[in-house]
Structure formats: structure tokens, C-alpha cells
Design a protein around this motif. Structure first.
Motif, short mmCIF file in Angstrom:
data_model
loop_
_atom_site.label_atom_id
_atom_site.label_comp_id
_atom_site.label_asym_id
_atom_site.label_seq_id
_atom_site.Cartn_x
_atom_site.Cartn_y
_atom_site.Cartn_z
N ILE A 1 8.05 -9.19 5.80
CA ILE A 1 7.07 -8.44 6.58
C ILE A 1 6.88 -9.03 7.98
CG2 ILE A 1 4.64 -7.75 6.70
CD1 ILE A 1 4.65 -7.44 3.69
N PRO A 2 6.67 -10.36 8.13
CA PRO A 2 6.53 -10.90 9.51
C PRO A 2 7.77 -10.68 10.37
CG PRO A 2 5.74 -12.49 7.89
CD PRO A 2 6.43 -11.41 7.12
N VAL A 3 8.96 -10.81 9.78
CA VAL A 3 10.20 -10.62 10.56
C VAL A 3 10.31 -9.18 11.04
CG1 VAL A 3 12.71 -10.54 10.41
CG2 VAL A 3 11.47 -12.52 9.51
N MET A 4 10.02 -8.22 10.15
CA MET A 4 10.11 -6.81 10.53
C MET A 4 9.07 -6.46 11.60
SD MET A 4 11.06 -4.67 7.08
CE MET A 4 9.52 -5.09 6.25
N GLN A 5 7.87 -7.02 11.49
CA GLN A 5 6.85 -6.78 12.51
C GLN A 5 7.28 -7.35 13.86
OE1 GLN A 5 3.34 -8.48 10.74
NE2 GLN A 5 2.70 -6.55 9.82
N THR B 1 9.10 -15.24 -6.79
CA THR B 1 9.90 -15.65 -5.63
C THR B 1 10.11 -14.49 -4.67
OG1 THR B 1 11.05 -17.27 -6.99
CG2 THR B 1 12.07 -16.68 -4.89
N LEU B 2 10.48 -13.33 -5.22
CA LEU B 2 10.70 -12.16 -4.38
C LEU B 2 9.40 -11.70 -3.72
CD1 LEU B 2 13.13 -10.09 -6.64
CD2 LEU B 2 13.69 -11.30 -4.52
N LEU B 3 8.30 -11.83 -4.43
CA LEU B 3 7.00 -11.45 -3.86
C LEU B 3 6.65 -12.33 -2.67
CD1 LEU B 3 4.48 -9.69 -4.11
CD2 LEU B 3 3.52 -11.40 -5.66
N MET B 4 6.83 -13.65 -2.82
CA MET B 4 6.56 -14.57 -1.72
C MET B 4 7.49 -14.31 -0.53
SD MET B 4 3.97 -16.45 -2.55
CE MET B 4 3.34 -14.97 -3.39
N ALA B 5 8.77 -14.04 -0.83
CA ALA B 5 9.73 -13.77 0.25
C ALA B 5 9.35 -12.50 1.01
CB ALA B 5 11.13 -13.64 -0.34
N THR B 6 8.87 -11.50 0.29
CA THR B 6 8.47 -10.25 0.93
C THR B 6 7.26 -10.45 1.83
OG1 THR B 6 9.32 -8.97 -0.94
CG2 THR B 6 7.75 -7.87 0.52
N ILE B 7 6.24 -11.16 1.31
CA ILE B 7 4.98 -11.33 2.05
C ILE B 7 5.14 -12.26 3.25
CG2 ILE B 7 2.61 -12.18 1.88
CD1 ILE B 7 2.63 -11.28 -1.04
N PHE B 8 5.79 -13.39 3.03
CA PHE B 8 5.81 -14.43 4.06
C PHE B 8 7.07 -14.42 4.93
CE2 PHE B 8 3.00 -16.18 0.75
CZ PHE B 8 1.85 -16.34 1.52
N LEU B 9 8.08 -13.64 4.58
CA LEU B 9 9.31 -13.62 5.36
C LEU B 9 9.67 -12.22 5.85
CD1 LEU B 9 11.73 -15.21 6.45
CD2 LEU B 9 12.91 -14.76 4.28
N ALA C 1 4.99 1.17 4.23
CA ALA C 1 5.19 1.80 2.91
C ALA C 1 6.16 1.01 2.03
CB ALA C 1 5.68 3.23 3.11
N ALA C 2 7.33 0.64 2.59
CA ALA C 2 8.35 -0.03 1.78
C ALA C 2 7.87 -1.39 1.24
CB ALA C 2 9.63 -0.19 2.59
N PRO C 3 7.30 -2.27 2.09
CA PRO C 3 6.80 -3.54 1.55
C PRO C 3 5.68 -3.35 0.52
CG PRO C 3 7.05 -3.70 3.92
CD PRO C 3 7.23 -2.27 3.57
N LEU C 4 4.82 -2.34 0.75
CA LEU C 4 3.75 -2.09 -0.21
C LEU C 4 4.32 -1.71 -1.57
CD1 LEU C 4 0.70 -1.91 -0.57
CD2 LEU C 4 0.83 0.50 0.09
#
Length: 293
Positions: free
Chosen positions: A276-280, A266-274, A244-247
Motif C-alpha cells: 500500500i505505501p509503495v503504490m501510494q 506474512t502476506l497481510l503485513m506485506a500488504t499493509i506495510f509494503l 479496493a484491491a488492498p481492501l
């Protein structure tokens, strides 16, 4: 246990062997650690192999550094300052990581063996109680348990107990005392000590096995209920934090980017590629650790 070719090679190097023996003499607890990790080698051998591997890691790191700095990086136009940093870091990092891995591996193996024993002890004691109900001797019970691979590390401990009794002709009490010293699980240590106490006091081993089986099964059910509750909480947290939060952030930053505001991309790329994978990855590790208990 016969040493591997690499271990034999390491022990033929006098300088490393001498320092390996010195480290072993200065750290006698390593012998106990290796025994609990089910590594049937002496501390002197392990330290020698660790020193040789650390030295080889330094050589490999140095060769890799020379290759990068003399051939690969110059062709890519990498500047001298960055290449100098690589010159310093890589030859130091490779042996340092190797040294810490060799120090960490036995402790990690002990932790994994402890989890396996604690996870299977309720089922193993149930098997022992069934065998004892048929008036099977403790020695024969351990021989039978040593053939049951489904009990994981308990089977390996039972193999050693049966081996010490059958091949070395040792007394059951002394064999169990030795098994207590090398066992990585406190629960299994207490169980073996209970067998010794019951045998020495003339008590009924059949009643002891049955009572411990009931106790461990009850503890196992409580632990499973606790793990299920923990997994339920983590599942809800995963949906909230990772889904929910990343979405929400992606929608918000996509809107910011379309409106031409700076920093949105920049923030969008950081959220998608950094993020979300780290939290998973973090949740995967936590869930895996919970499931192995």
C-alpha cells in the motif's frame, strides 16, 4: 556570480583543480548544460567541486564504516560476515552516490526550468503582446518582463536579456541569439527565433506577439484538458488499485489467518506495510508529474 566559500575552497586544491580542468576539456558540453541549468559557473569549477565532494564522501563513508564496525555493530552482536559487507559497500556507495548526484542535478534542473518556461510562456507572451500594443520597444518589454516574478524562469531569462542589453550594450539580435543557446525550452527558443526573424524581415512585432500569444493560449488550454483527462483516469485507477484491491486482499488474508492457514499473517503485513505505501508513493509521483506539465 560570486562563488561560495566551499567552491573557492575546492578551487584552491591544485590536484582536484587539475583533474577538474581535464574533465571540463574532455566534456565541453557541460558548459552548455550548466548555462541551461542557470548555474553561472564554468565547467572546470563544477567538475572540481564534484571531485572534491566525491572524495569527502569517501572519507565520511570510511569514518562511518569504522565507527559502525568497531563500536556500534559489535555491541549489537552483529556477525563478522555482515560487518565485512558493510566494510566493502559503504565506502564505495557514498562517493558513487555523490558522483551521480552531481551529474544528475544539472539535468534535473534543466527539466524543471523547461517545465516552468513552457507552463508560463502563454501568459508571458500575452503580457508582451499587451506591451507591444502600446508601442513599447522589445528591449523595454524584456525589461518589464524581468520584473514580473509570476512568470518563473521566463523572468530569469528576461533578466539576462535585459542585463546584456543595458549593461553590456549588445545588439538585441545578438542578445536573443545568446538567449536561444542557453534556454532549456525548445518552445521559448522558437519564440525568440521568431522575434529575430520578424525584426530582420521588417515585420510587425506587435502582430507577432499577438499571434504567438493566441497560439500559446490555445496550446495551453489543450494541454490542460489533456492533463484533466489523465488525472481523471489516474483517479479511477487509484481507487481500484490502491483502495479496493488492498481492501479485498486484507479481508481475504485476515480470514485466512483466523482459519489458521500458514502465510496469511506474512502476506497481510506485506500488504499493509509494503504494497500500500509503495503504490501510494508511485501514484503521488505520477500525479505530481502530470500536474507540473
Amino acid at each position: 556570480m560570486a562563488m561560495s566559500v566551499y567552491y573557492k575552497f575546492c578551487m584552491r586544491l591544485p590536484l582536484f583543480k587539475r583533474y577538474g580542468k581535464k574533465l571540463s576539456d574532455d566534456n565541453p558540453e557541460m558548459e552548455i548544460t550548466l548555462a541551461k541549468a542557470n548555474k553561472n559557473i564554468r565547467g572546470e569549477v563544477y567538475y572540481t567541486v564534484m571531485l572534491v565532494s566525491t572524495f569527502f564522501a569517501f572519507i565520511v563513508g570510511l569514518i562511518l564504516t569504522l565507527f559502525l564496525n568497531l563500536i556500534f555493530l559489535p555491541s549489537m552482536g552483529v556477525g563478522l560476515p555482515i560487518r565485512m559487507v558493510i566494510y566493502i559497500i559503504l565506502p564505495i556507495m557514498a562517493p558513487t552516490i555523490t558522483f551521480f548526484i552531481y551529474n544528475f542535478l544539472p539535468k534535473n534542473t534543466i527539466l524543471e526550468r523547461r517545465k516552468s518556461i513552457d507552463r508560463n510562456i502563454s501568459y508571458a507572451t500575452n503580457y508582451m503582446a499587451a506591451m507591444a500594443s502600446a508601442d513599447v520597444t522589445p528591449s523595454a518589454i524584456f525589461r518589464g518582463l524581468a520584473k514580473q516574478a509570476i512568470y518563473g524562469e521566463i523572468q530569469k531569462e528576461s533578466e539576462k536579456i535585459a542585463r546584456d542589453i543595458d549593461f553590456f550594450g549588445r545588439d538585441l539580435v545578438k542578445v536573443l541569439q545568446k538567449a536561444i543557446a542557453r534556454s532549456p525550452s525548445e518552445k521559448f527558443q522558437e519564440f525568440l527565433q521568431g522575434i529575430i526573424t520578424t525584426a530582420n524581415s521588417g515585420g510587425s512585432l506587435k502582430m507577432f506577439f499577438m499571434s504567438k500569444s493566441e497560439q500559446f493560449m490555445k496550446e495551453n488550454r489543450l494541454q490542460q484538458e489533456k492533463d484533466l483527462q489523465t488525472l481523471g483516469v489516474m483517479a479511477e485507477s487509484f481507487v481500484t488499485v490502491v483502495v479496493a484491491a488492498p481492501l479485498f486482499l486484507i479481508i481475504m488474508m485476515s480470514t485466512m489467518a483466523m482459519m489458521g492457514q500458514k502465510g496469511g499473517d506474512t502476506l497481510l503485513m506485506a500488504t499493509i506495510f509494503l504494497m500500500i505505501p509503495v503504490m501510494q508513493l508511485v501514484f503521488a509521483v505520477l500525479i505530481g508529474d502530470t500536474g507540473e506539465k
